[in-house]
Design an enzyme around this catalytic site. Structure first.
Site, PDB file in Angstrom:
ATOM      1  CB  SER A 328      -3.195  -1.922   7.338  1.00 19.46           C
ATOM      2  OG  SER A 328      -3.583  -0.593   7.089  1.00 19.46           O
ATOM      3  CB  CYS A 384     -11.483  -0.089   3.157  1.00 16.98           C
ATOM      4  SG  CYS A 384     -12.609   1.302   3.206  1.00 16.98           S
TER       5      CYS A 384
END
EC number: 3.4.16.4
Length: 667
Positions: A328, A384
């Protein structure tokens, strides 16, 4: 009957013979005189030089090797003198073993000395001296000197030795020197600097010692020495002193380096910190490390086997040669691409149901049930996955590739160390070339892009690349070449020269978009729900960061459970950051191998580094069960708590379906 002699005829014959004899004598003397003229006049200079060479020896004087110091003057590599017992095989008058056995009666020679000597002997030329023992004591020197006449071909030499006073600290940065082997000697002889290495026995083998060899070595000096017929020196006729090697002044802060290495404890991984404005590498950590002092005299076989066969690979330079999916930590760059390419506005949001469907395939978020309403800012803060599944699908792989390349993803940074890997910034063209022998796997499919969008799939970068990219973002798109050596100080004049005096280039970016992404990264460490907020609570400064967790192996659709798989197959923990957020002085990237979530394992290491660099705060000594040196990494309760996810290989297998489910990320 009386014979009457012909006197005139006899006299004529005698005179003829005499004439021939005289001519022959003159010819012989003429040839002798001609030879004398040839030797004494025509060839005078040549033979005069040879005669002088027999009487005068040109002895090389090896220069002092340059020092290596950190940015504050702490010495990382220095020289010291010691006596060495050396054998020249071509001068021995007895067998090698018998000579060594006799020497062992005078000086201490251990089995490891014999093993190292035999190995060095195989790598050396017969006329070169080979060290049998180093660092002789004064008593040992005295005992051998008294018996020297018994050992032709054996000498005690005063040599300069290299020492690394901090041992393992920054070992992959500094590197080490070692004895010149046959292959290296041949390369030196074929090079332009062969004369400068006369008398030199050691050269840089790894790290900065190798990269800056021509600066550190210096210029060899010479002495003209008059010798007796027996070869003993009588007097020095002339002398050209050597020029010491240049000193290397690093950009590394060795105290910051120590803090980070201690924070890693027994865990494996890599850490790089860069000053965004200058490209100075402030810390460069590869764990585990090694002691470079082992290599100076020739490493013994036991130590070499331990280092070379260890599963932890301590000799591997992880920030430079290890490649990892960024997880991420890739998302802020994806978000910036969305703004710059007009694919998303700052206010664009989605309702996250916890999954994304493409072509009948379901790609799960790491949070079961989803994050609810998520806009671009929030997508970075809470990391997310679903938001980036959609964004990646809208951008397409070619747009992602072209946007990421200027940041340094998938290309060498040019840092001043050798063996830097390129990594993989995937594209359709790359995949076609990568799988050119498997036509079924060459086609780029939708699942490939989905994986890339969350930093998984074919994504593979070095930690120096990731740190460089974060520094470029922190520096508003101004690219500075990362470097470990900040200044080179001339050994003779002490003049200092910057290694990277100016910027490399600028990435064309809108400042408002950069500021938006920076603020989103600040939210990661400060806002409720931010994946790095716990690690940076009460920091005393504002840091912008991003956590990351990257899958190491594919689980073929199974659920990830840290306890159910081998420790070395667990997820890697990553973290990137820069601080202070409004005027960055330091940008970092790190990975802790097989340690689980980035928020739980990597972010605390980053916090300790930033606390020291920005506030001067040193972390308290670690407890034995909290990753201290000698302790095994601990899987925390937070790391064990799992959410359902669909896992896939880090790189889709050849011949996979048109859509491949990527690994989701946990922070």
């Amino acid at each position: 009957m009386t014979e009457i002699k012909d006197s005139d005829r006899e006299i004529h014959r005698f005179r003829l013979r005499l004439t021939v004899l005289v001519v022959m004598v003159f010819l012989c003397f003429g040839a002798l005189v001609a030879r004398f003229v040839w030797l004494q006049v025509v060839q005078h200079d040549k033979y005069h030089a040879q005669a002088e060479d027999n009487r005068i020896a040109l002895v090389p004087i090896v220069p002092n090797r340059g020092l290596i110091v950190d940015r504050n003057g702490v010495v990382l590599a220095r020289n010291y003198s010691a006596y060495t017992l050396e054998i020249t095989p071509s001068k021995l008058q007895a067998s090698m073993d018998s000579v060594i056995d006799e020497l062992a009666r005078l000086v201490s020679i251990e089995p490891k000395d014999r093993k190292r000597f035999k190995r060095l002997l195989e790598e050396s030329r017969s006329f070169a001296s080979v060290p049998l023992r180093t660092r002789l004591t004064d008593d040992e020197v005295a005992r051998f000197t008294a018996q020297r006449f018994r050992f032709p071909g054996v000498e005690v030499q005063a040599r300069l030795f290299r020492q690394y006073p901090l041992g393992e600290i920054a070992s992959h940065v500094v590197g080490y020197i070692g004895r010149i082997n046959t292959r290296e000697a041949e390369a030196i002889e074929e090079g332009d600097d062969a004369a400068n290495y006369n008398g030199t026995d050691y050269i840089g083998k790894e790290g900065l010692e190798k990269k800056y060899e021509r600066y550190l070595h210096g210029t060899t000096g010479y002495e003209e020495v008059e010798r007796s017929a027996g070869g003993r020196a009588i007097r020095t006729l002339s002398r050209r002193p050597p020029v010491p090697g240049s000193n290397l002044i690093l950009s590394v802060d060795i105290e910051l380096q120590k803090v980070v290495e201690e924070a890693f404890g027994d865990q494996r991984g890599a850490f790089v910190a860069i000053d965004p404005e200058t490209g100075d590498v402030l810390a460069y950590v590869s764990r585990p490390g090694f002691d470079p002092n082992l290599f100076v005299d020739g490493i013994d076989s036991q130590s070499w086997n331990e280092l070379n066969t260890s599963l932890d690979k301590p000799l591997m330079n992880r920030p430079l040669s290890g490649t990892y999916p960024p997880g991420s930590t890739f998302k802020p760059f994806m978000a910036l691409a969305a703004l710059e390419l007009g694919k998303r506005s700052k206010s664009h949001g989605i309702m996250d149901p916890g999954f994304f469907t493409l072509g009948g395939h379901r790609f799960n978020d790491d949070v079961k049930g989803g994050h609810g309403y998520v806009d671009l800012h929030r997508s970075v803060v809470v990391s997310c996955d679903t938001y980036y599944y959609q964004l990646g699908n809208d951008l397409g792989i070619d747009a992602i590739h072209d946007f990421m390349a200027p940041f340094g993803f998938g290309s060498q940074t040019g840092i001043d160390l050798e063996h830097e890997k390129v990594g993989v910034l995937p594209s359709k063209e790359w995949k076609a070339e990568r799988f050119k022998k498997n036509r079924a796997a060459q086609k780029w499919v939708g699942g490939d892009t989905i994986s890339i969008s969350i930093g998984q799939g074919f994504n593979n970068y070095t930690i120096i690349q990731l740190a460089h990219a974060v520094a470029n973002l922190a520096n508003n798109g101004i690219v500075m070449k990362p470097h470990l050596v900040k200044l080179i100080e001339d050994g003779a004049t002490r003049q200092r020269t910057l290694t990277v005096p100016k910027e490399s280039r600028r990435i064309p970016l809108k400042q408002e978009n950069i500021d938006f992404i920076k603020q989103a990264m600040v939210g990661v460490t400060t806002e409720a729900g931010g994946t790095g907020a716990r690690a940076f609570a009460n920091a005393g400064y504002v840091a912008a960061g991003k956590t990351g967790t990257a899958q190491v192996i594919g689980l073929k659709g199974g659920k990830y459970n840290a306890h159910a798989i081998d420790e070395r197959h667990r997820d890697n923990a990553l973290f990137t950051a820069f601080a202070p957020a409004d005027k960055p002085r330091i940008a970092i990237a790190l990975v802790v191998e097989n340690a689980g979530f980035g928020a739980a394992t990597a972010a605390p290491i980053a916090r300790k580094a930033l606390d020291y660099y920005l506030l001067g705060k040193r972390p308290p000594p670690p407890k034995p069960d909290e990753g201290a040196p000698g302790a095994k990494p601990v899987v925390t309760a937070a790391a064990v708590k799992q959410a359902p996810r669909a896992a896939a290989p880090a790189a889709p297998a050849a011949g996979s379906a048109a859509l491949t489910a990527p690994a989701t990320t946990k922070e």
